[in-house]
Design a protein around this motif. Structure first.
Motif, PDB file in Angstrom:
ATOM      1  N   LYS A  16       0.818  -1.213   0.000  1.00 55.99           N
ATOM      2  CA  LYS A  16       0.000   0.000   0.000  1.00 55.99           C
ATOM      3  C   LYS A  16       0.850   1.260   0.000  1.00 55.99           C
ATOM      4  CE  LYS A  16      -3.888  -2.138   2.296  1.00 55.99           C
ATOM      5  NZ  LYS A  16      -4.747  -2.174   3.455  1.00 55.99           N
ATOM      6  N   ASP A  17       1.935   1.261   0.758  1.00 50.04           N
ATOM      7  CA  ASP A  17       2.807   2.427   0.905  1.00 50.04           C
ATOM      8  C   ASP A  17       4.244   2.013   0.610  1.00 50.04           C
ATOM      9  OD1 ASP A  17       0.671   3.981   1.913  1.00 50.04           O
ATOM     10  OD2 ASP A  17       1.046   3.242   3.935  1.00 50.04           O
ATOM     11  N   LEU A  18       4.977   2.918  -0.040  1.00 47.12           N
ATOM     12  CA  LEU A  18       6.378   2.644  -0.341  1.00 47.12           C
ATOM     13  C   LEU A  18       7.178   3.932  -0.212  1.00 47.12           C
ATOM     14  CD1 LEU A  18       8.622   0.721  -1.460  1.00 47.12           C
ATOM     15  CD2 LEU A  18       7.972   1.535  -3.742  1.00 47.12           C
ATOM     16  N   THR A  19       8.303   3.846   0.466  1.00 44.11           N
ATOM     17  CA  THR A  19       9.245   4.950   0.536  1.00 44.11           C
ATOM     18  C   THR A  19      10.523   4.522  -0.164  1.00 44.11           C
ATOM     19  OG1 THR A  19       8.348   5.780   2.620  1.00 44.11           O
ATOM     20  CG2 THR A  19      10.598   6.443   2.066  1.00 44.11           C
ATOM     21  N   PHE A  40      -1.825  -0.163  -4.123  1.00 40.14           N
ATOM     22  CA  PHE A  40      -0.796   0.868  -3.950  1.00 40.14           C
ATOM     23  C   PHE A  40      -1.439   2.247  -3.834  1.00 40.14           C
ATOM     24  CE2 PHE A  40       3.290   2.706  -6.001  1.00 40.14           C
ATOM     25  CZ  PHE A  40       3.877   2.857  -4.765  1.00 40.14           C
ATOM     26  N   ARG A  41      -1.215   2.948  -2.704  1.00 37.28           N
ATOM     27  CA  ARG A  41      -1.867   4.224  -2.444  1.00 37.28           C
ATOM     28  C   ARG A  41      -0.905   5.399  -2.259  1.00 37.28           C
ATOM     29  NH1 ARG A  41      -5.452   1.683  -4.209  1.00 37.28           N
ATOM     30  NH2 ARG A  41      -7.261   0.918  -3.121  1.00 37.28           N
ATOM     31  N   ARG A  42       0.271   5.154  -1.671  1.00 38.21           N
ATOM     32  CA  ARG A  42       1.167   6.265  -1.300  1.00 38.21           C
ATOM     33  C   ARG A  42       2.609   5.937  -1.691  1.00 38.21           C
ATOM     34  NH1 ARG A  42       1.788  10.641   2.214  1.00 38.21           N
ATOM     35  NH2 ARG A  42       3.671  10.648   3.474  1.00 38.21           N
ATOM     36  N   LEU A  43       3.240   6.891  -2.382  1.00 39.98           N
ATOM     37  CA  LEU A  43       4.640   6.763  -2.769  1.00 39.98           C
ATOM     38  C   LEU A  43       5.400   7.979  -2.270  1.00 39.98           C
ATOM     39  CD1 LEU A  43       6.985   5.434  -4.336  1.00 39.98           C
ATOM     40  CD2 LEU A  43       6.146   6.624  -6.390  1.00 39.98           C
ATOM     41  N   VAL A  44       6.470   7.730  -1.526  1.00 37.54           N
ATOM     42  CA  VAL A  44       7.358   8.782  -1.040  1.00 37.54           C
ATOM     43  C   VAL A  44       8.720   8.550  -1.672  1.00 37.54           C
ATOM     44  CG1 VAL A  44       8.470   9.810   0.983  1.00 37.54           C
ATOM     45  CG2 VAL A  44       6.124   8.954   1.153  1.00 37.54           C
ATOM     46  N   LEU A  63      -2.738   5.361  -6.956  1.00 38.14           N
ATOM     47  CA  LEU A  63      -2.058   6.272  -6.033  1.00 38.14           C
ATOM     48  C   LEU A  63      -2.964   7.443  -5.653  1.00 38.14           C
ATOM     49  CD1 LEU A  63       1.646   6.713  -7.227  1.00 38.14           C
ATOM     50  CD2 LEU A  63       0.819   5.589  -5.179  1.00 38.14           C
ATOM     51  N   THR A  64      -2.992   7.740  -4.367  1.00 43.16           N
ATOM     52  CA  THR A  64      -3.733   8.906  -3.885  1.00 43.16           C
ATOM     53  C   THR A  64      -2.799   9.944  -3.285  1.00 43.16           C
ATOM     54  OG1 THR A  64      -4.135   7.841  -1.752  1.00 43.16           O
ATOM     55  CG2 THR A  64      -5.837   7.579  -3.455  1.00 43.16           C
ATOM     56  N   SER A  65      -1.535   9.562  -3.062  1.00 42.84           N
ATOM     57  CA  SER A  65      -0.581  10.477  -2.459  1.00 42.84           C
ATOM     58  C   SER A  65       0.820  10.240  -3.028  1.00 42.84           C
ATOM     59  CB  SER A  65      -0.559  10.285  -0.943  1.00 42.84           C
ATOM     60  OG  SER A  65       0.395  11.120  -0.336  1.00 42.84           O
TER      61      SER A  65
END
Length: 102
Positions: A16-19, A40-44, A63-65
């Protein structure tokens, strides 16, 4: 010495999130490495000083963010409406570059 990330099939399908951080030689994100991520929703992306572009096919529609910090090549290329990478990310509701909403 990673120049492209992620390899296809490397990430779990439920991610869901990946940095992505401190990849000193990272130059490109591999779109094939993201296409199977249904949740997958958030990528930093942070401190990837050589990262010059996003995947040619864009980032996943889920992706939402998207947060980009300390990536000088992407800073200008992802600017709303004027950046070369903007068409690849304009579908993402929340975009932050160097700690500022765009």
């Amino acid at each position: 010495m990673v120049h492209s990330f992620p390899e296809e099939g490397l990430l779990p399908t439920t991610l869901k999130d990946l940095t992505v951080a401190f990849f000193g030689n990272l130059q490109a994100l591999n779109g094939k490495g993201f296409r199977h991520l249904a949740s997958f929703r958030r990528l930093v992306i942070t401190d990837c000083y050589k990262l010059q572009s996003l995947p040619a096919e864009g980032l996943p529609r889920t992706l939402t963010s998207l947060v980009i910090n300390e990536c000088p090549w992407l800073r200008a290329r992802c600017q709303r409406g004027t950046g070369e990478e903007w068409p690849k990310i304009q579908h993402i509701p929340q975009i932050q570059i160097d700690r500022k909403e765009i």
